[in-house]
Design a protein around this motif. Sequence first.
Motif, PDB file in Angstrom:
ATOM      1  N   PHE A  25       0.810  -1.218   0.000  1.00  0.00           N
ATOM      2  CA  PHE A  25       0.000   0.000   0.000  1.00  0.00           C
ATOM      3  C   PHE A  25       0.853   1.282   0.000  1.00  0.00           C
ATOM      4  O   PHE A  25       0.413   2.320   0.494  1.00  0.00           O
ATOM      5  CB  PHE A  25      -0.961   0.000   1.195  1.00  0.00           C
ATOM      6  N   ARG A  30      -1.012   3.415  -6.791  1.00  0.00           N
ATOM      7  CA  ARG A  30      -2.231   2.849  -6.205  1.00  0.00           C
ATOM      8  C   ARG A  30      -2.625   3.643  -4.958  1.00  0.00           C
ATOM      9  O   ARG A  30      -2.966   3.095  -3.919  1.00  0.00           O
ATOM     10  CB  ARG A  30      -2.039   1.369  -5.864  1.00  0.00           C
ATOM     11  N   GLN A  31      -2.563   4.948  -5.055  1.00  0.00           N
ATOM     12  CA  GLN A  31      -2.980   5.838  -3.978  1.00  0.00           C
ATOM     13  C   GLN A  31      -3.759   7.009  -4.565  1.00  0.00           C
ATOM     14  O   GLN A  31      -3.529   7.384  -5.721  1.00  0.00           O
ATOM     15  CB  GLN A  31      -1.769   6.356  -3.191  1.00  0.00           C
ATOM     16  N   VAL A  40     -17.021   5.548  -2.646  1.00  0.00           N
ATOM     17  CA  VAL A  40     -15.940   4.737  -3.202  1.00  0.00           C
ATOM     18  C   VAL A  40     -16.472   3.394  -3.689  1.00  0.00           C
ATOM     19  O   VAL A  40     -16.049   2.884  -4.717  1.00  0.00           O
ATOM     20  CB  VAL A  40     -14.836   4.522  -2.143  1.00  0.00           C
ATOM     21  N   ASN A  47     -16.491  -4.589  -7.525  1.00  0.00           N
ATOM     22  CA  ASN A  47     -15.302  -4.193  -6.771  1.00  0.00           C
ATOM     23  C   ASN A  47     -14.262  -5.295  -6.834  1.00  0.00           C
ATOM     24  O   ASN A  47     -14.500  -6.415  -6.370  1.00  0.00           O
ATOM     25  CB  ASN A  47     -15.639  -3.925  -5.296  1.00  0.00           C
ATOM     26  N   ARG A  49     -11.050  -4.535  -5.737  1.00  0.00           N
ATOM     27  CA  ARG A  49      -9.963  -3.935  -4.983  1.00  0.00           C
ATOM     28  C   ARG A  49     -10.135  -4.171  -3.481  1.00  0.00           C
ATOM     29  O   ARG A  49     -11.255  -4.288  -2.984  1.00  0.00           O
ATOM     30  CB  ARG A  49      -9.904  -2.417  -5.225  1.00  0.00           C
ATOM     31  N   TYR A  51      -9.162  -2.014  -0.232  1.00  0.00           N
ATOM     32  CA  TYR A  51      -8.767  -0.644   0.092  1.00  0.00           C
ATOM     33  C   TYR A  51      -8.185  -0.556   1.494  1.00  0.00           C
ATOM     34  O   TYR A  51      -8.626  -1.248   2.425  1.00  0.00           O
ATOM     35  CB  TYR A  51      -9.969   0.290   0.003  1.00  0.00           C
ATOM     36  N   TYR A  52      -7.229   0.340   1.647  1.00  0.00           N
ATOM     37  CA  TYR A  52      -6.635   0.673   2.942  1.00  0.00           C
ATOM     38  C   TYR A  52      -6.775   2.183   3.125  1.00  0.00           C
ATOM     39  O   TYR A  52      -6.329   2.965   2.280  1.00  0.00           O
ATOM     40  CB  TYR A  52      -5.168   0.267   2.977  1.00  0.00           C
ATOM     41  N   LEU A 106      -6.497   7.246   0.273  1.00  0.00           N
ATOM     42  CA  LEU A 106      -6.715   5.818   0.075  1.00  0.00           C
ATOM     43  C   LEU A 106      -5.525   5.179  -0.625  1.00  0.00           C
ATOM     44  O   LEU A 106      -4.850   5.812  -1.442  1.00  0.00           O
ATOM     45  CB  LEU A 106      -7.959   5.561  -0.791  1.00  0.00           C
ATOM     46  N   TRP A 108      -4.697   0.997  -2.355  1.00  0.00           N
ATOM     47  CA  TRP A 108      -5.415  -0.246  -2.669  1.00  0.00           C
ATOM     48  C   TRP A 108      -4.512  -1.236  -3.377  1.00  0.00           C
ATOM     49  O   TRP A 108      -3.439  -0.898  -3.890  1.00  0.00           O
ATOM     50  CB  TRP A 108      -6.646   0.034  -3.523  1.00  0.00           C
ATOM     51  N   ASP A 110      -5.377  -4.636  -6.230  1.00  0.00           N
ATOM     52  CA  ASP A 110      -6.467  -5.183  -7.032  1.00  0.00           C
ATOM     53  C   ASP A 110      -6.105  -6.595  -7.473  1.00  0.00           C
ATOM     54  O   ASP A 110      -5.080  -7.158  -7.060  1.00  0.00           O
ATOM     55  CB  ASP A 110      -6.778  -4.270  -8.228  1.00  0.00           C
TER      56      ASP A 110
END
Length: 452
Positions: A25, A30-31, A40, A47, A49, A51-52, A106, A108, A110
Amino acid sequence: MSSMAAQCPISEHESVLARIIRDYFCSPDRQCQVLAGIAVLEQSGHNDRLYYLKSGSMAAYYQETDSSHPVLVFQVEAGMFFGVHSFFAGTFKASTTVIAQTDCELAWIDISTKAVNEDTYGSLSAQFMPVMVSELSKRQQRASLKAVANAQSQQKLFRAEQMTTLGQLAAGIAHELNNAVGVIDSKAQRLQDTLSSWLATYQPDAQPFFDVGLSQGQGVSSSEARSRGRTFEKQHGLSSNKARLLARALPQDADINVWLADLDNALHFWEQGRELHDLQIAAQHAVSIVRSVKQLGGADHERNEHVDINDTLQKSLSLLQGAIRGVTVTQTFGDLPLLVGSSTEFVQIWVNLIKNATEALVDTPSPNIDIYTFTSKGWLIVTIANNGPVIEESVRRKIFQPNFTTRKGGLSFGLGLGLSIVQRLVNEYNGSIAVKSDADITTFRVRLPLGE
């Protein structure tokens, strides 16, 4: 959403979670930033993904039908994940709508993301197993605390003798909680199935340790764990922390050598099973609380239901399971016709009478409550008897008067409604309530007309 970069420092002794954040992450590609009010994820939408949430706050909502009101299922705070189920279960279908409450950052992964250091840490699913269990545990803990807080609120309302207001509030609370708790309960079961299936396929040697944690949780008391831990520490040269953890995990009849062969792995998977065990117990408890609140707090009290009196007694006992712990309750139920009325009102009547009997038994060595239902000459009759102290004649003459209460002679009516309200409800059904008491037994007898 707009792209952004982030610093991801690495600590010398990083935890599993810190390594996952660092490895998966911290990629600038990927942010992103999400503005407040942006969704989201959309419920039932695609979906792929996981997410963090690096900063900010989000909320997840579940909507039963298109016309129903969205229910807040859980809050997502910085340091938490979402999209866990749809990503790892492979459904790629969001179970909730997730909306940013503040401006958020965020990151993520995927479905195209490859496992980092797979030879060392295992597949992507294996590396993220602690994340999956921990994330659902956090959400369930919050839901359980909310359910307990609501239950405590109901007790305060009972003491204030606001039964009508309580019914309306309880119905609203149960409506809001029911879907949220139900989703968590079903997701916990699905997570168990997913993890068990994964272990059976990819790490069958670890599954017995996971299963012990899942089925038993921590099987010994804290004092016993400390005592066993000291023994394991001396006998097997273990560190105090590992010895204490093994003491909690190891069943009494298990072969310790099986665990010692790969202790770190055994304890790791036992802990995952224990976390899921605790999650499921909490979910089941929360469901039980919501059902009890729903039963007490009907949306209205229209007397147009066909009510099974035996069923209302059973629901009352379920609601009072904590209060009657340690009391022997005997139920002798007859074959009763249905009555037209409000099940909520009948539950209120029995809850108060049974709770009254329970409080009278505080100092009784072998407490018993006997409940009988039967019909006789056009009447449906319910008797609730206890073997507590005698209620003196002077008290029996007054106990149905408004605002009368006493703890003398074993009488302790603590729910706050008062026997006068119980009598009023019975009278409104053209019934009657009476009490008899001697040195051996105290009996409340309710008579209700069977009607045409």
